[in-house]
Design a protein around this motif. Structure first.
Motif, PDB file in Angstrom:
ATOM      1  N   ASP A  93       0.893  -1.390   0.017  1.00 46.90           N
ATOM      2  CA  ASP A  93      -0.063   0.002   0.206  1.00 46.90           C
ATOM      3  C   ASP A  93       0.916   1.216  -0.048  1.00 46.90           C
ATOM      4  N   ASP A  94       1.107   2.031  -1.151  1.00 46.97           N
ATOM      5  CA  ASP A  94       1.967   2.816  -1.186  1.00 46.97           C
ATOM      6  C   ASP A  94       1.695   4.232  -0.567  1.00 46.97           C
ATOM      7  N   SER A  95       0.725   4.031   0.424  1.00 51.65           N
ATOM      8  CA  SER A  95       0.615   5.396   1.337  1.00 51.65           C
ATOM      9  C   SER A  95       0.923   4.982   2.928  1.00 51.65           C
ATOM     10  N   ARG A 102       5.231   7.000  -1.342  1.00 52.06           N
ATOM     11  CA  ARG A 102       5.714   7.784  -2.645  1.00 52.06           C
ATOM     12  C   ARG A 102       6.658   8.930  -2.054  1.00 52.06           C
ATOM     13  N   ILE A 108       8.640   5.033  -5.194  1.00 53.47           N
ATOM     14  CA  ILE A 108       8.250   4.117  -4.140  1.00 53.47           C
ATOM     15  C   ILE A 108       9.499   4.004  -3.153  1.00 53.47           C
ATOM     16  N   PRO A 131       2.410  -1.106  -6.564  1.00 56.97           N
ATOM     17  CA  PRO A 131       1.351  -0.896  -5.437  1.00 56.97           C
ATOM     18  C   PRO A 131      -0.080  -1.722  -5.589  1.00 56.97           C
ATOM     19  N   ASN A 151       5.061  -4.809   3.938  1.00 55.16           N
ATOM     20  CA  ASN A 151       4.783  -3.361   3.834  1.00 55.16           C
ATOM     21  C   ASN A 151       4.281  -3.104   5.139  1.00 55.16           C
TER      22      ASN A 151
END
Lengths: 317, 224
Positions: A93-95, A102, A108, A131, A151
Motif C-alpha cells: 500500500d504505497d501510502s 511515494r 516508491i 502498489p 509493507n
C-alpha cells in the motif's frame, strides 16, 4: 426481432453459466484459496505425479490437491520461479510511510523497500514494487500478481491461515494518537470520544477485540481507507483519536511537526514480517537467510537508523 | 471465489444496515440536487452574464474534477480555510459534508440535462403561450416543464444509476456505507463473497431504479 431474442437468450444463458461456475467450484475445497492454486497446479503437477502417489498415504486428512501444504523440496518451484523471472514482485500500500510510500518524485521508497532491495541483491534479482489495494492484498498474492506482501505486514493468527510468514524483522505497538493538550492521557480518558482506524488493518482487528474500550466510545470506530486521512480527520476534529501503528504515527508526527501525542497505553504488540503465498517455502527460506545475513553484516541496523534514528529491527536478537 | 471464514448470518443483516446508509445518501442527494439542478439550469440559460458566468464556472469545476476530491475538499477544506482566517475548529459533520458534496456535484449534471430538455422545446410554443396571454411562470409550469420531464427521463435514469454506484465513494471521508462494510468483511473473513453480495445489492437497487423509470415513461406517454 427473432435474431435479437435468440441472441438475448444465448447471452442470458452464458451469464447464468458463468455465475454458476464461479459459485459452485470452490465449495468442494473451502479451506484453501482455490482459484490460484488451480492456475499453478499444471506446472507443479506435471512432473511429480508419481511422487504424489507415494506421498498420498502419509497425508491422512486431505489427500487430493493439497501438495502445496507439505511441499517436497522437489516440487516447490517458488524460489526458482523468482530467480527465472529475475525479479521479486513486492506488493504494498504505497501510502504507508515510513515502511513504503511515494516520495516527492513519485518513487516508491521506505524502510521496507530499502530492506527488500538489500534482500533482492542477495538473491540476485531485481525488486519490483507493485502498489496494490490493501483490502485486496490476499487476492493479489493468491492470484500471483505479487510474490509477497512486504509493507509493515504484521503477523496474526487469522493471516497465518492465508499466508506463510518470514521471520519477524521488527516489533510494532499499536496505540492511540490524540491531539496534544486536550486532556486525553490514557485509554480510560477516551470514554465518550470518537476513534478512527484504518479499515482492514490489524489495528482495526485489535481495537474491535477490546470490547470494553469500544463500548465506552461515543460511536463505532470510524473507518478510513488509509491512516493519513484518519490523521487529517484527527487534526480537523472529526475524530478524537486514531488507533494505529506507533512506528507510523511517530514518523508522521516527526515529519509534519503536528501537535499530536502518542499515548503510552499499548493495546497490542505485534511483529512485522513478510507474507508469502502458502507453500512457497523455498522462497521464504531464501528470504529468511538473506535477512539473517543482512542482520549479521549490520546492514539491517544501518537501514533502520536512517529511517528511525535507531536500530529497531529484531532479526537474530 | 474464496469463502474463507464467513458468517453469512451476521454478514447479511450488517449489509442491509449499511445499505440503509447508501440509500440515505442516494435519496438525500436527489432531494436537494434535483431542485438545485433546475435553478442552475435557469442560471446557465440566463441572459445576464453576471449570473451565467459564475454558474458556468461552478459547473466546470464540479464536472471537471473527481467526486472523490470534492468529498475530501468539502469535508476537510472548510477547517483549513477557516484556520487560515484565524478561526479554529470549524468543521462540517461527516455525513452533512458527504451530502453537500454529492448535491453540488449532481446538481451540475442535472442542470445540463434540464437545459437540454428545455432547449429542445420549440420557441414557437413559448410565443404561442405569450399570445394566449399566459405569464412566463404559467408557460413553464403548464406547457414547457411537463414536456421536459418526459424528454429527460432516459438521461436522468443514467444519472440515478450512476449515483447509486457513486455512493461507494462516501467511505472516503469515513461514512460507513455498503461498499466499505463489504470490503471490511472481505478482509476480516478473507473472503471475496461479501464483494459479490455487495454487487448483487447494488444491482438490485439499480434494477428498481430501472423499473421506476420504465413505469414513469409509460405513464407519461399519454399522447402516443
Amino acid at each position: 426481432m427473432k435474431m435479437y431474442k435468440a441472441l438475448a437468450l444465448v447471452m442470458a444463458l452464458l451469464m447464468a453459466g458463468v455465475c454458476a461456475a464461479g459459485c459452485a467450484a470452490p465449495q468442494a475445497d473451502p479451506t484453501a484459496a482455490p482459484t490460484v492454486e488451480a492456475t499453478e497446479a499444471p506446472q507443479e503437477e506435471a512432473t511429480p505425479a508419481p511422487e504424489e502417489a507415494t506421498e498420498a498415504p502419509v497425508e491422512e486428512t486431505t489427500p487430493a490437491p493439497e501438495t502445496e501444504e507439505t511441499p517436497a523440496p522437489a516440487d516447490d518451484q517458488s524460489l526458482q520461479k523468482v530467480l527465472d523471472a529475475g525479479q521479486l514482485v513486492l506488493g504494498l500500500d504505497d501510502s504507508f510511510p515510513p515502511m513504503g510510500f511515494r516520495d516527492a518524485d513519485n518513487n516508491i521508497v521506505g524502510f521496507d523497500i530499502d530492506v527488500a532491495k538489500a534482500v533482492c541483491e542477495k538473491l540476485g534479482v531485481e525488486l519490483v514494487a507493485q502498489p496494490i489495494d490493501w483490502t485486496a492484498k490476499e487476492q493479489e498474492l493468491n492470484t500471483g500478481n505479487i510474490d509477497c506482501i512486504w509493507n509493515g505486514f504484521s503477523i496474526s493468527d487469522e493471516r497465518k491461515e492465508q499466508v506463510d510468514f518470514s521471520i519477524p524483522y521488527m516489533d510494532n505497538h499499536m496505540t492511540m494518537v490524540v491531539r496534544s493538550g486536550e486532556g486525553i492521557e490514557s485509554n480510560a480518558d477516551l470514554a465518550g470520544k470518537i476513534v478512527g482506524v484504518q479499515a482492514g488493518s490489524t489495528a482495526q482487528e485489535a481495537l474491535l477485540a477490546e470490547t470494553e474500550l469500544v463500548e465506552s466510545l461515543a460511536s463505532a470506530p470510524v473507518e478510513f481507507k488509509d491512516n493519513m486521512t484518519a490523521l487529517m480527520d484527527l487534526e480537523t476534529g472529526g475524530v478524537d483519536a486514531v488507533f494505529m501503528d506507533d512506528v507510523v504515527a511517530n514518523y508522521y508526527i516527526a515529519i509534519n511537526e503536528k501537535n499530536f501525542t502518542v499515548l503510552s497505553d499499548v493495546l497490542s504488540e505485534e511483529e512485522y514480517a513478510i507474507g508469502f503465498r502458502k507453500g512457497d517455502t523455498a522462497l521464504v527460506e531464501a528470504v529468511n537467510a538473506a535477512l539473517t545475513e543482512l542482520a549479521e553484516e549490520g546492514t539491517l541496523a544501518e537501514i533502520a537508523t536512517t529511517w528511525f534514528g535507531k536500530d529497531t529491527t529484531v532479526v537474530g536478537k | 471465489m474464496n469463502y474463507g471464514n464467513l458468517d453469512l448470518a451476521k454478514l447479511i443483516p450488517n449489509m442491509l444496515e449499511a445499505s440503509a446508509v447508501t440509500l440515505e445518501v442516494f435519496f438525500l442527494t436527489l432531494l436537494f440536487a434535483l431542485p438545485l439542478g433546475l435553478l442552475v439550469a435557469f442560471g446557465r440559460m440566463s441572459r445576464h452574464r453576471f449570473l451565467r458566468w459564475p454558474v458556468q464556472a461552478y459547473q466546470a469545476v464540479m464536472r471537471g474534477t473527481p467526486l472523490i476530491l470534492q468529498l475530501l475538499f468539502v469535508y476537510f477544506g472548510p477547517f483549513y480555510i477557516a484556520q487560515e482566517m484565524g478561526i479554529t475548529g470549524f468543521k462540517f459533520d461527516r455525513f452533512t459534508a458527504c451530502i453537500v458534496a454529492f448535491v453540488l456535484n449532481y446538481a451540475a449534471y442535472f442542470a445540463e440535462i434540464y437545459r437540454a430538455g428545455i432547449e429542445s422545446i420549440p420557441v414557437g410554443q413559448m410565443e404561442a403561450a405569450k399570445v394566449l396571454g399566459m405569464t412566463r411562470w404559467q408557460t413553464y409550469r403548464r406547457i414547457i416543464i411537463p414536456q421536459v420531464i418526459k424528454r429527460i427521463l432516459p438521461p436522468m435514469s443514467n444519472e440515478f444509476m450512476t449515483l447509486v454506484k457513486d455512493t461507494a465513494l462516501a467511505q472516503t471521508i469515513g461514512v460507513a456505507e455498503l461498499f466499505r462494510l463489504a470490503q471490511t468483511a472481505q478482509t476480516q473473513a478473507f473472503s471475496t463473497v461479501p464483494l459479490v453480495i455487495a454487487g448483487v445489492f447494488y444491482f438490485v437497487m439499480n434494477y428498481l431504479v430501472g423499473v421506476f423509470f420504465n413505469l414513469a415513461e409509460k405513464k407519461l406517454s399519454y399522447y402516443r
